[in-house]
Design a protein around this motif. Structure first.
Motif, PDB file in Angstrom:
ATOM      1  N   LEU A   5       0.832  -1.202   0.000  1.00 40.94           N
ATOM      2  CA  LEU A   5       0.000   0.000   0.000  1.00 40.94           C
ATOM      3  C   LEU A   5       0.868   1.254   0.000  1.00 40.94           C
ATOM      4  O   LEU A   5       0.619   2.213  -0.738  1.00 40.94           O
ATOM      5  CB  LEU A   5      -0.914  -0.009   1.221  1.00 40.94           C
ATOM      6  CG  LEU A   5      -1.963   1.103   1.304  1.00 40.94           C
ATOM      7  CD1 LEU A   5      -2.920   1.021   0.116  1.00 40.94           C
ATOM      8  CD2 LEU A   5      -2.744   1.015   2.612  1.00 40.94           C
TER       9      LEU A   5
ATOM     10  N   LYS B 219       2.403   1.757  -3.325  1.00 40.20           N
ATOM     11  CA  LYS B 219       1.411   1.774  -4.413  1.00 40.20           C
ATOM     12  C   LYS B 219       1.522   0.550  -5.322  1.00 40.20           C
ATOM     13  O   LYS B 219       1.365   0.646  -6.551  1.00 40.20           O
ATOM     14  CB  LYS B 219       1.540   3.070  -5.217  1.00 40.20           C
ATOM     15  CG  LYS B 219       1.240   4.322  -4.404  1.00 40.20           C
ATOM     16  CD  LYS B 219       1.367   5.586  -5.240  1.00 40.20           C
ATOM     17  CE  LYS B 219       0.906   6.807  -4.471  1.00 40.20           C
ATOM     18  NZ  LYS B 219       1.636   7.034  -3.209  1.00 40.20           N
TER      19      LYS B 219
ATOM     20  N   LEU C 224      -0.555  -2.066  -5.960  1.00 36.84           N
ATOM     21  CA  LEU C 224      -1.943  -2.402  -5.648  1.00 36.84           C
ATOM     22  C   LEU C 224      -2.445  -3.670  -6.334  1.00 36.84           C
ATOM     23  O   LEU C 224      -3.589  -4.066  -6.134  1.00 36.84           O
ATOM     24  CB  LEU C 224      -2.851  -1.212  -6.008  1.00 36.84           C
ATOM     25  CG  LEU C 224      -2.447   0.128  -5.362  1.00 36.84           C
ATOM     26  CD1 LEU C 224      -3.405   1.227  -5.783  1.00 36.84           C
ATOM     27  CD2 LEU C 224      -2.407  -0.001  -3.842  1.00 36.84           C
TER      28      LEU C 224
END
Length: 251
Positions: A77, A80, A82
């Motif tokens: 997270l 990033k 994801l």
């Protein structure tokens, strides 16, 4: 004549193009570290990890699979990552396997647990006894090489503090402050150079202090904001790390 020149240019381009090389092996990278005198630094960090793992094993400190999973999710997270494809792409860029990444997260968790076990109960009392060291300051600076120039600019700023940004952009020898109009961020007072820390410790917000002479030159400091000491999570982590580093030196 034109054709000859074009042919010569083509040959030059072909000859000067970089050769293709296969990806370096781990042995190649180790050789690079050795010949650039970086091997000892990396070895020291590796030895620290090995020591931490040995101490955790002796003390029975472990990491549960659920903790490892949660830390991995937080890492993705934060960076990033994801999706699985993004994570795999990042791992490829780092030239590491999933196992290497998981191992790094595990060591970080074990280190955190070891710090907490050793010094968690001591943080409050240490903070109380060293509270002044955890005062934070947001400031800007202009760094100059010559005292005469520094005195001239300091005098000008006493008349017009608003000119600080423009003068930093024009005169500061410090790259960070020059690029940011003087601003260098928020720092613990205890992390500043002793000469600077002493000079600004009692200053008021908006005040311009200096020139202050250090080994880097002459600093003119503008106090943007003073933050009172507070035992926040970041300060707690700072204290744990400081106590842990000192402890490792004696192990």
């Amino acid at each position: 004549m034109q054709k000859t020149m074009e042919k010569t240019q083509l040959q030059f381009t072909q000859e000067s193009s970089l050769p293709k090389i296969p990806p370096l092996t781990d042995a190649d990278i180790i050789a690079y570290l050795r010949r650039n005198y970086k091997f000892a630094e990396i070895a020291t960090n590796a030895e620290r990890d090995a020591l931490i793992l040995a101490i955790c094993d002796r003390r029975g400190i472990t990491v549960a699979e659920s903790e490892l999973q949660a830390a991995g999710d937080s890492f993705r997270l934060e960076h990033k990552l994801l999706s699985s494809s993004q994570t795999l792409s990042w791992l490829q860029e780092q030239r590491i396997a999933v196992e290497d990444w998981s191992s790094g997260i595990r060591v970080a968790l074990l280190t955190k647990k070891l710090k907490e076990q050793l010094f968690g109960a001591s943080v409050d009392s240490y903070y109380i006894n060293n509270r002044k060291n955890y005062k934070r300051i947001a400031f800007s600076q202009i760094l100059l090489g010559e005292e005469t120039e520094a005195l001239k600019i300091a005098a000008a700023l006493q008349q017009d503090k608003a000119a600080f940004c423009a003068l930093a952009l024009e005169y500061s020898k410090d790259r960070q402050s020059k690029q940011n109009g003087g601003f260098v961020g928020i720092h613990f007072l205890s992390r500043l150079m002793p000469e600077v820390a002493e000079a600004v410790s009692e200053a008021k917000e908006g005040e311009v202090v200096g020139p202050i002479q250090t080994k880097f030159g002459y600093h003119i400091i503008k106090i943007e904001k003073m933050f009172p000491p507070q035992l926040s999570e970041s300060v707690r982590d700072e204290i744990l790390e400081s106590l842990f580093k000192n402890w490792l030196k004696d192990v």
